[in-house]
Write an enzyme that holds these catalytic residues in place. Structure first.
Site, mmCIF file in Angstrom:
data_model
loop_
_atom_site.group_PDB
_atom_site.id
_atom_site.type_symbol
_atom_site.label_atom_id
_atom_site.label_comp_id
_atom_site.label_asym_id
_atom_site.label_seq_id
_atom_site.Cartn_x
_atom_site.Cartn_y
_atom_site.Cartn_z
ATOM 1 C CE LYS A 178 -1.857 3.163 2.102
ATOM 2 N NZ LYS A 178 -1.690 4.587 1.659
ATOM 3 C CD GLU A 253 12.958 1.101 9.906
ATOM 4 O OE1 GLU A 253 13.461 2.139 10.395
ATOM 5 O OE2 GLU A 253 13.441 -0.028 10.067
ATOM 6 C CD GLU A 386 10.373 13.042 11.163
ATOM 7 O OE1 GLU A 386 9.231 12.553 11.300
ATOM 8 O OE2 GLU A 386 11.347 12.389 10.736
#
Ligand code: ADP
Length: 479
Positions: A178, A253, A386
């Site tokens: 996906k 991840e 981030e």
């Protein structure tokens, strides 16, 4: 621009299931936008749960025969896939340049080059994937986990898919992919290659669609044995919860906020130059980006000035222009997110020494100027979260212990860097960083090195033998 004109792309209207291009269950589509021109390139299917069911069924049926093949035969299949993908390298680069905005030169070197190197490494690793060990009276064998759902982000649209698919197929698993909805066209090229290479039907399947529909259906599917996810930490937690009910294996991840620790005996000019380049790669849309530069206090002014002049040299523009070193961000949403962080940084006392909200950027396209923030407090939002944009924070430290403490003052632990003239000292500091990877004096990408995060940067490793082992079960046979 002739290079751009030559890179004509259209949307796609099929999914890839059981070795064939098939029509999706529904009629919904997702628009793919070129972030430089803000024009819609085309559409891809917005898959539904029924499409995921069909793909998982195909992957399940293929798992038995695929996992029973001799490892050398699977390696040969991967070799043919590598050849078919390699012949598409120029198309991969232009597709990424169009749907993501990576400058063509960088797209060629990194967005196409990296996944080809990674897939090549898995062609060799596939042959030895079933190595056994003898421990006392036990024979320890490795077996594939089963059907894998691979959910990937938009920042490295082929690399992220190949890192999972290469390892999973090498281990003997079958996969349903996906890809991210912002950059699905690049993923299609892998499936064109798989079709041409004649991978057995059902081994590799593609269902495009949104995260909440297709991603969630895949993560929560009762017949998916493992979910391999790359993306934000928040979505990773969702995926992890969806897999938890059936105790499916997860590999995650996630995000990063990597520190570039420049020690007092380092070649400062080189460390700053490489550090700025690392932070700005792919417009800062890289999970390992060294977004926090840590500099000894007595060289702080010098480092900030160097970083600012380096960053100012990154010409913004069309990814297809030779002179461009920095493309746009992937979407209007990401640009607004990054602009929000810049405003917050300034409100928290950071000093803009290059770029910023008022800097000149092309009128069209989702551009943010390369930005260097000085006087950033280690606890401030721009030093903790981030940003995923071309934004470098420069921080001062007083001694080595403080540098390590600031580097480790993060909920993330993905990557980092250490610069020093003394290799022993650099290694000592590298070992004190709570991250899954550290580059000393620049390092160099190694497709065989395990990649993954400590803390909220993830669970598990990708790439190399460790990445392959992630897709294997271990069985002990006593005799
Ligand atoms: P980003 O914010 O950078 O787009 P995400 O973590 O949201 O990163 O996306 C990474 C991948 O996860 C994408 O393919 C996205 O479609 C998918 N995704 C988003 N939400 C979910 C969800 N609830 N379940 C599974 N996958 C999801």
């Amino acid at each position: 621009n002739p290079a751009r004109a030559a890179a004509h792309l259209t949307g796609r209207d099929h999914l890839y299931v059981d070795g064939a291009w098939v029509a999706p269950a529904g009629t919904g589509v997702i628009e793919v936008t070129d972030p430089t021109t803000e024009e819609v390139i085309g559409t891809v299917p917005a898959g539904e749960a029924a499409d995921v069911d069909a793909a998982v069924r195909a992957a399940r049926a293929a798992f038995g025969p695929w996992s029973a093949l001799p490892a050398a035969t699977r390696a040969a299949h991967l070799g043919r896939l590598l050849d078919a993908l390699t012949s598409r390298a120029p198309l991969i680069a232009t597709t990424v340049a169009r749907e993501l905005g990576t400058p063509l030169k960088v797209a060629t070197r990194v967005q196409a080059g990296l996944p080809l190197a990674v897939l090549k490494s898995y062609v060799s690793l596939a042959a030895t994937a079933e190595a056994t060990e003898e421990v006392g009276n036990s024979l320890v064998v490795r077996e594939p986990v089963g059907v894998v759902g691979a959910i990937t982000p938009w920042n490295y649209p082929l690399h992220q898919v190949v890192a999972k698919v290469g390892a999973a197929l090498a281990a003997g698993c079958t996969v349903v992919v996906k890809p991210a909805e912002l950059t699905p066209l690049t993923a299609y090229l892998l499936f064109d290659a798989a079709h041409e290479a004649g991978l057995p039907p059902g081994v590799l399947n593609l269902v495009t669609g949104t995260g909440p529909v297709v991603g969630a259906a895949l993560a929560g599917h009762p017949d998916v044995d493992m979910v391999s996810f790359t993306g934000s930490t928040a979505t990773g937690a969702h995926v992890s919860r969806a897999a938890a009910d059936r105790i499916a294996r997860v590999a995650l991840e996630l995000g990063g906020k990597s520190a570039n620790v420049i020690l007092d005996d380092a070649d400062l000019a080189r460390a700053v130059k490489v550090g700025v380049g690392n932070c700005l790669l792919n417009s800062g849309q890289t999970c390992t980006a060294w977004t926090r530069m840590l500099v000894p206090r007595d060289r702080y002014g010098e480092a900030v000035a160097l970083a600012a002049s380096m960053a100012a040299g990154y010409a913004l523009g069309d990814p297809f222009d030779e002179a461009t070193r920095l493309g746009p961000l992937v979407s209007a949403g990401q640009r607004e997110r990054v602009r929000g962080y810049l405003a917050k940084g300034v409100a928290d006392g950071a000093r803009v020494v290059c770029g910023g909200l008022d800097a000149d950027v092309p009128a069209k396209g989702y551009f943010v100027a390369p930005t260097v923030l000085a006087d950033v407090h280690p606890d401030s939002v721009v030093a903790q979260e981030e940003i995923f944009g071309p934004v470098l924070a420069v921080l001062a430290y007083d001694d080595e212990d403080e540098a390590v403490a600031i580097a480790n003052n993060s909920r993330y632990g993905l990557a980092g860097a250490v610069w020093s003239g003394d290799p022993e000292r650099a290694l000592r500091v590298a070992r004190r960083l709570r991250t899954g990877a550290v580059d000393i004096n620049g390092g160099a990408f190694n497709p065989l090195a395990p990649f993954g995060g400590y803390k909220q940067s993830g669970i598990g490793r990708e790439l190399g033998a460790h990445g392959l082992a992630e897709f294997q079960q271990i069985k002990a046979i006593q005799r």
